[in-house]
Design a protein around this motif. Structure first.
Motif, PDB file in Angstrom:
ATOM      1  N   ALA A   1       0.826  -1.206   0.000  1.00  0.00           N
ATOM      2  CA  ALA A   1       0.000   0.000   0.000  1.00  0.00           C
ATOM      3  C   ALA A   1       0.858   1.253   0.000  1.00  0.00           C
ATOM      4  O   ALA A   1       0.569   2.218  -0.734  1.00  0.00           O
ATOM      5  CB  ALA A   1      -0.931  -0.009   1.211  1.00  0.00           C
ATOM      6  N   GLU A   2       1.911   1.257   0.796  1.00  0.00           N
ATOM      7  CA  GLU A   2       2.774   2.435   0.853  1.00  0.00           C
ATOM      8  C   GLU A   2       3.453   2.694  -0.486  1.00  0.00           C
ATOM      9  O   GLU A   2       3.590   3.844  -0.914  1.00  0.00           O
ATOM     10  CB  GLU A   2       3.814   2.253   1.962  1.00  0.00           C
TER      11      GLU A   2
ATOM     12  N   VAL B   1      -7.339   9.112  -5.951  1.00  0.00           N
ATOM     13  CA  VAL B   1      -6.486   8.051  -5.406  1.00  0.00           C
ATOM     14  C   VAL B   1      -6.738   6.744  -6.142  1.00  0.00           C
ATOM     15  O   VAL B   1      -5.792   6.033  -6.527  1.00  0.00           O
ATOM     16  CB  VAL B   1      -6.740   7.883  -3.896  1.00  0.00           C
ATOM     17  N   ARG B   2      -7.994   6.406  -6.344  1.00  0.00           N
ATOM     18  CA  ARG B   2      -8.318   5.156  -7.025  1.00  0.00           C
ATOM     19  C   ARG B   2      -7.752   5.140  -8.441  1.00  0.00           C
ATOM     20  O   ARG B   2      -7.181   4.131  -8.879  1.00  0.00           O
ATOM     21  CB  ARG B   2      -9.827   4.983  -7.068  1.00  0.00           C
TER      22      ARG B   2
ATOM     23  N   LEU C   1       1.096   4.352  -2.903  1.00  0.00           N
ATOM     24  CA  LEU C   1       0.663   5.695  -2.520  1.00  0.00           C
ATOM     25  C   LEU C   1       1.820   6.686  -2.426  1.00  0.00           C
ATOM     26  O   LEU C   1       1.578   7.885  -2.194  1.00  0.00           O
ATOM     27  CB  LEU C   1      -0.051   5.667  -1.168  1.00  0.00           C
ATOM     28  N   ASP C   2       3.051   6.240  -2.631  1.00  0.00           N
ATOM     29  CA  ASP C   2       4.175   7.150  -2.404  1.00  0.00           C
ATOM     30  C   ASP C   2       4.340   8.136  -3.551  1.00  0.00           C
ATOM     31  O   ASP C   2       3.554   8.156  -4.505  1.00  0.00           O
ATOM     32  CB  ASP C   2       5.459   6.370  -2.116  1.00  0.00           C
TER      33      ASP C   2
ATOM     34  N   ILE D   1      -6.346   0.809   1.306  1.00  0.00           N
ATOM     35  CA  ILE D   1      -6.407   2.093   0.602  1.00  0.00           C
ATOM     36  C   ILE D   1      -7.854   2.526   0.423  1.00  0.00           C
ATOM     37  O   ILE D   1      -8.209   3.695   0.652  1.00  0.00           O
ATOM     38  CB  ILE D   1      -5.687   1.991  -0.756  1.00  0.00           C
TER      39      ILE D   1
ATOM     40  N   ARG E   1      -9.283   3.756   3.673  1.00  0.00           N
ATOM     41  CA  ARG E   1      -8.713   5.054   4.074  1.00  0.00           C
ATOM     42  C   ARG E   1      -9.321   6.215   3.303  1.00  0.00           C
ATOM     43  O   ARG E   1      -9.536   7.299   3.858  1.00  0.00           O
ATOM     44  CB  ARG E   1      -7.203   5.021   3.870  1.00  0.00           C
ATOM     45  N   TYR E   2      -9.641   5.989   2.022  1.00  0.00           N
ATOM     46  CA  TYR E   2     -10.014   7.111   1.162  1.00  0.00           C
ATOM     47  C   TYR E   2     -11.438   7.083   0.623  1.00  0.00           C
ATOM     48  O   TYR E   2     -11.913   8.103   0.098  1.00  0.00           O
ATOM     49  CB  TYR E   2      -9.062   7.176  -0.045  1.00  0.00           C
TER      50      TYR E   2
ATOM     51  N   SER F   1      -5.158   6.905  -9.541  1.00  0.00           N
ATOM     52  CA  SER F   1      -3.704   6.874  -9.463  1.00  0.00           C
ATOM     53  C   SER F   1      -3.193   5.475  -9.156  1.00  0.00           C
ATOM     54  O   SER F   1      -2.258   4.983  -9.811  1.00  0.00           O
ATOM     55  CB  SER F   1      -3.226   7.861  -8.388  1.00  0.00           C
ATOM     56  N   VAL F   2      -3.785   4.814  -8.171  1.00  0.00           N
ATOM     57  CA  VAL F   2      -3.359   3.458  -7.815  1.00  0.00           C
ATOM     58  C   VAL F   2      -3.605   2.504  -8.981  1.00  0.00           C
ATOM     59  O   VAL F   2      -2.753   1.663  -9.309  1.00  0.00           O
ATOM     60  CB  VAL F   2      -4.093   2.985  -6.550  1.00  0.00           C
TER      61      VAL F   2
ATOM     62  N   TRP G   1     -10.939  10.230  -2.998  1.00  0.00           N
ATOM     63  CA  TRP G   1     -11.052   8.848  -3.441  1.00  0.00           C
ATOM     64  C   TRP G   1     -10.988   8.674  -4.956  1.00  0.00           C
ATOM     65  O   TRP G   1     -10.230   7.822  -5.439  1.00  0.00           O
ATOM     66  CB  TRP G   1     -12.304   8.220  -2.862  1.00  0.00           C
TER      67      TRP G   1
END
Length: 223
Positions: A130-131, A172-173, A134-135, A159, A162-163, A175-176, A169
């Protein structure tokens, strides 16, 4: 490291995984290896150490088990790195990009290994994944699933938890989903079909198998 491929490997105690890991370590001068994660599968899971039994139909066992094909104190990833440590002085003569044995020891983690498909709790391995996703490093993260997907599934769920209720969200979704590039060897537990594919359908997944020593050769890519 910016020009080298980032990769995280998850593996179970199958002999083919150990052989692949020993070979991979000889190429660590060519990749940016950022995680070596113990994982479970339908073929290997550790149990929780509390005597809890587990059973799924159509497995190699016919009655509930407290663990399955996981040796007490299993440390095959650690053992592979120690073998690498013996070869490291010679490897470093030829290429100073080989990581030190201590650097490799520092990226070993245990993932979700208690039971097949168990993604109920965060683990050191799931947090490492996860890190990385998200980095601030702009490079994709190539996640190699040599075992079941449960540790990756737990990382993605953490993840989401968290979001998902925040304004960030969607970003983030996306991007991941863009950064994660997953290679898996079949579905060695149910978490890919049950969680990853429905919730993270945009993650690129390559499924590869091989017809060697009884394994089926197949390679498919889902964008």
């Amino acid at each position: 490291m910016s020009g080298r491929v980032r990769t995280i490997v998850t593996a179970d105690p199958e002999l083919d995984d150990l052989n692949s890991l020993l070979r991979l370590l000889l190429y660590t001068n060519e990749v940016d290896l950022q995680g070596l994660v113990y994982a479970s599968s339908r073929f290997h899971w550790r149990g929780d150490g509390a005597g809890t039994t587990f059973f799924l139909p159509d497995r190699e066992y016919a009655e509930p088990q407290t663990s399955w094909r996981w040796a007490p104190g299993e440390r095959f990833i650690h053992d592979a790195v120690e073998a690498y440590a013996q070869a490291y002085p010679n490897l470093a003569v030829h290429d100073d990009r080989y990581p030190s044995p201590d650097a490799l020891r520092g990226i070993i983690r245990f993932g979700n290994v208690d039971f097949e498909g168990d993604m109920s709790a965060d683990t050191p391995g799931s947090r490492l994944i996860a890190e990385a996703l998200l980095d601030d490093d702009p490079r994709p993260v190539h996640i190699q699933l040599w075992a079941g997907p449960a540790t990756l599934a737990r990382a993605l769920r953490s993840i989401e938890e968290r979001y998902a209720e925040t304004r960030a969200w969607p970003q983030v979704r996306a991007s991941v989903s863009r950064r994660a590039i997953v290679t898996k060897f079949a579905s060695q537990d149910g978490t890919y079909d049950d969680y990853i594919l429905p919730v993270w359908p945009d993650i690129r997944v390559t499924e590869a198998a091989a017809m060697a020593w009884g394994y089926l050769i197949r390679e498919t890519i889902r964008d």
